[in-house]
Design an enzyme around this catalytic site. Sequence first.
Site, PDB file in Angstrom:
ATOM      1  N   ASN A 163       0.858  -1.178   0.000  1.00  0.00           N
ATOM      2  CA  ASN A 163       0.000   0.000   0.000  1.00  0.00           C
ATOM      3  C   ASN A 163       0.897   1.232   0.000  1.00  0.00           C
ATOM      4  O   ASN A 163       1.410   1.646   1.037  1.00  0.00           O
ATOM      5  CB  ASN A 163      -0.921  -0.004   1.219  1.00  0.00           C
ATOM      6  CG  ASN A 163      -1.941  -1.121   1.160  1.00  0.00           C
ATOM      7  OD1 ASN A 163      -2.935  -1.027   0.447  1.00  0.00           O
ATOM      8  ND2 ASN A 163      -1.676  -2.193   1.907  1.00  0.00           N
ATOM      9  N   GLU A 164       1.106   1.781  -1.179  1.00  0.00           N
ATOM     10  CA  GLU A 164       2.030   2.888  -1.354  1.00  0.00           C
ATOM     11  C   GLU A 164       1.405   4.204  -0.876  1.00  0.00           C
ATOM     12  O   GLU A 164       0.195   4.271  -0.618  1.00  0.00           O
ATOM     13  CB  GLU A 164       2.422   2.997  -2.833  1.00  0.00           C
ATOM     14  CG  GLU A 164       3.067   1.738  -3.408  1.00  0.00           C
ATOM     15  CD  GLU A 164       4.500   1.528  -2.947  1.00  0.00           C
ATOM     16  OE1 GLU A 164       4.934   2.180  -1.972  1.00  0.00           O
ATOM     17  OE2 GLU A 164       5.205   0.694  -3.548  1.00  0.00           O
ATOM     18  N   PRO A 165       2.209   5.270  -0.727  1.00  0.00           N
ATOM     19  CA  PRO A 165       1.655   6.571  -0.345  1.00  0.00           C
ATOM     20  C   PRO A 165       0.471   6.967  -1.223  1.00  0.00           C
ATOM     21  O   PRO A 165       0.512   6.823  -2.452  1.00  0.00           O
ATOM     22  CB  PRO A 165       2.844   7.516  -0.554  1.00  0.00           C
ATOM     23  CG  PRO A 165       4.037   6.657  -0.275  1.00  0.00           C
ATOM     24  CD  PRO A 165       3.682   5.305  -0.843  1.00  0.00           C
ATOM     25  N   SER A 199      -2.515   5.544  -0.718  1.00  0.00           N
ATOM     26  CA  SER A 199      -3.504   4.459  -0.638  1.00  0.00           C
ATOM     27  C   SER A 199      -4.641   4.840   0.303  1.00  0.00           C
ATOM     28  O   SER A 199      -4.425   5.442   1.351  1.00  0.00           O
ATOM     29  CB  SER A 199      -2.845   3.165  -0.137  1.00  0.00           C
ATOM     30  OG  SER A 199      -1.899   2.684  -1.066  1.00  0.00           O
ATOM     31  N   THR A 253      10.017   2.000  -3.935  1.00  0.00           N
ATOM     32  CA  THR A 253       9.858   0.620  -3.491  1.00  0.00           C
ATOM     33  C   THR A 253      10.594  -0.333  -4.419  1.00  0.00           C
ATOM     34  O   THR A 253      11.273  -1.264  -3.972  1.00  0.00           O
ATOM     35  CB  THR A 253       8.360   0.244  -3.439  1.00  0.00           C
ATOM     36  OG1 THR A 253       7.700   1.109  -2.508  1.00  0.00           O
ATOM     37  CG2 THR A 253       8.158  -1.198  -3.021  1.00  0.00           C
TER      38      THR A 253
END
Length: 641
Positions: free
Chosen positions: A164-166, A168, A183
């Site tokens: 869950n990347e920035p 999300s 990532t």
Amino acid sequence: MTLNHQEIELIDSFEQIAVDIHPTAKEGSRAVAQEIAALIKSRQATNQKVVLGLATGSTPKYLYAELIRLHKEEGLSFKNVVTFNLDEYYPIESDALQSYNRFMREQLLSHIDIPEGNYFIPDGTVPKEKVKEYCADYERRVEEAGGIDIQVLGIGTNGHIGFNEPGSSLSSHTRLVTLDNSTRMANAFEFANMSQVPRLAITMGLSTIFKAKRIILLAWGTHKAKIVRKAVEGHSTDQVPASLLQQHPDCKFVIDEQAAEELTRFKEPWLTGDCEWTPKMRRKAVTSLALKLNKPILMLTDSDYNENGLNDLIVQYGSAYELNIEEFNGIRDTITGWPGGKPGAQLPSHPERSEPQHKRVIIFSPHPDDDIISMGGTFIRLHEQGHDVHVAYQTSGNIAVTDEFLLRFIDFAVGFEGMFDIDRSKSSQILEDAKAFLRVKKPSQKDTPENRAIKGLIRRGEAKATCRYVGIPEENIHFQNLPFYETGLVEKKPMSDADVDITVELLRKVKPQQIFCAGDLADPHGTHKVCLDVIFAALERLKHEDFMQDCWVWLYKGAWQEWNIHEIEMAVPMSPDQVLQKRLGIFIHQSQKDVIPFQGTDIREFWQRAEDRNANTAQMYDHLGLQQYAAMEAFVRYHFI
């Protein structure tokens, strides 16, 4: 250190999530394993199952190793356990070296008695048109299992949990996501190059994670310290997904001391309650204040201290003037152009002893280029000042040579033999075999023993050339080839007695009066940490032998970071010409220039990293009001006796 109630309240005012801090990652992992084991046993007593959410990557490895130990040595059964993994690359075959399916089998599942149908890992082979349906089914399975009892998480340097990347959403469910470039760079060490790192992944969503009854996030190492502080002490924001865990009713972070370095209670403990003003803490406070206010130390005032929570220091010293003078002089005395000690000079405050004038020195280099990258200026100066300098290259460094460079090297050997009418049938066959293997080689597949040996030879040749450049005689060059490293993969074996035996043998042979070794725990692949542990274990064995009573150990940092200014005990300055001299020494390592496999998240070449770091250290001394230099290499003394 035991905290009183008031101190705990002050810490809580900064930390919005419960944080358990352990001396090492292993100790933290053991504590979490015990908590999981206790839940499993309590549920077994009532014939109930436990549902665990599991993570992958290097962070939970010690946890899984401890769970395996509990199973094999203490009889912990996993027959009542159901597990759901957070994520998986997409697309990827389940048996690929980088697959999280393979990771879980190798690191945990194949070593315990969990039933075959009780573990679930996202499938990276699902056809793209069926991914949405597959993800919905994954969610349904979690719900049917009764929800997750304990969810284990890691944290990315950008704050992601799972994938869950920035950005999300807190309402997100299991889905296919695009990986943030940071990532992909952080995970690039698992692949031959960045182009092979998947751009997509299947991940549990934040909503799924938040439904877990309890969440335990693990974080180890200095490189996680800044993001841990953002997640724990910063605002809750989807730009740092882990910070959203502040909203979970039962969440804690379990971290080691390195990952805790940026928390206020460690970085500025004077703000969280009573502070024990040791000399190191005093220097930390003064340098932090000077850098924060962008003032030289001697320009700090009583008001500066009082307005920044440091009035205790002023009470203790009476005035800023006395405190400033003492700390300024202490930092000034760390600067020396004589890293082996200044002959014939009686300087009580000098970092090193004057006697013996010409010391036997060992520089331990984890890889075949850390000596010149991390302390090249000091290396050259030690030799020029007449010390008997030895270099011990602890590992072969063979995995950091590209396949293209391998072929170039073999092709040269074939051409060399042809030029001088040497029978080149053997080298030509080796070249053809290498080409044939590389045509079908899978990403991060282990090289053949022959190719690994040649890659190691390339790096040995570069290391020898560096020593010739400095002026070190060949008999002072030692290639240890520690066994823990020789797996052919990024994943290494644990340290063994064989590694320590090799190091003990060298120390007894040289009988050094000065040792330099890499104290860099930010190495993303862990090689520096194992190499340091090997040296420490060897020193522990030898500490009572006569020659070790007159031996000092200095720690340098590697290519990834520098010591904090308040930690530095010896700073060796470099002129612009010496910086260039060091750069040319680094250039000798041609196999490590330009695109370097497994280099971590920093895309700069090693010479650029070294120069920037050394220049930054010199600039900090300048900002504090000390002498101005082009660059500085920094060291901390390790006391082993």
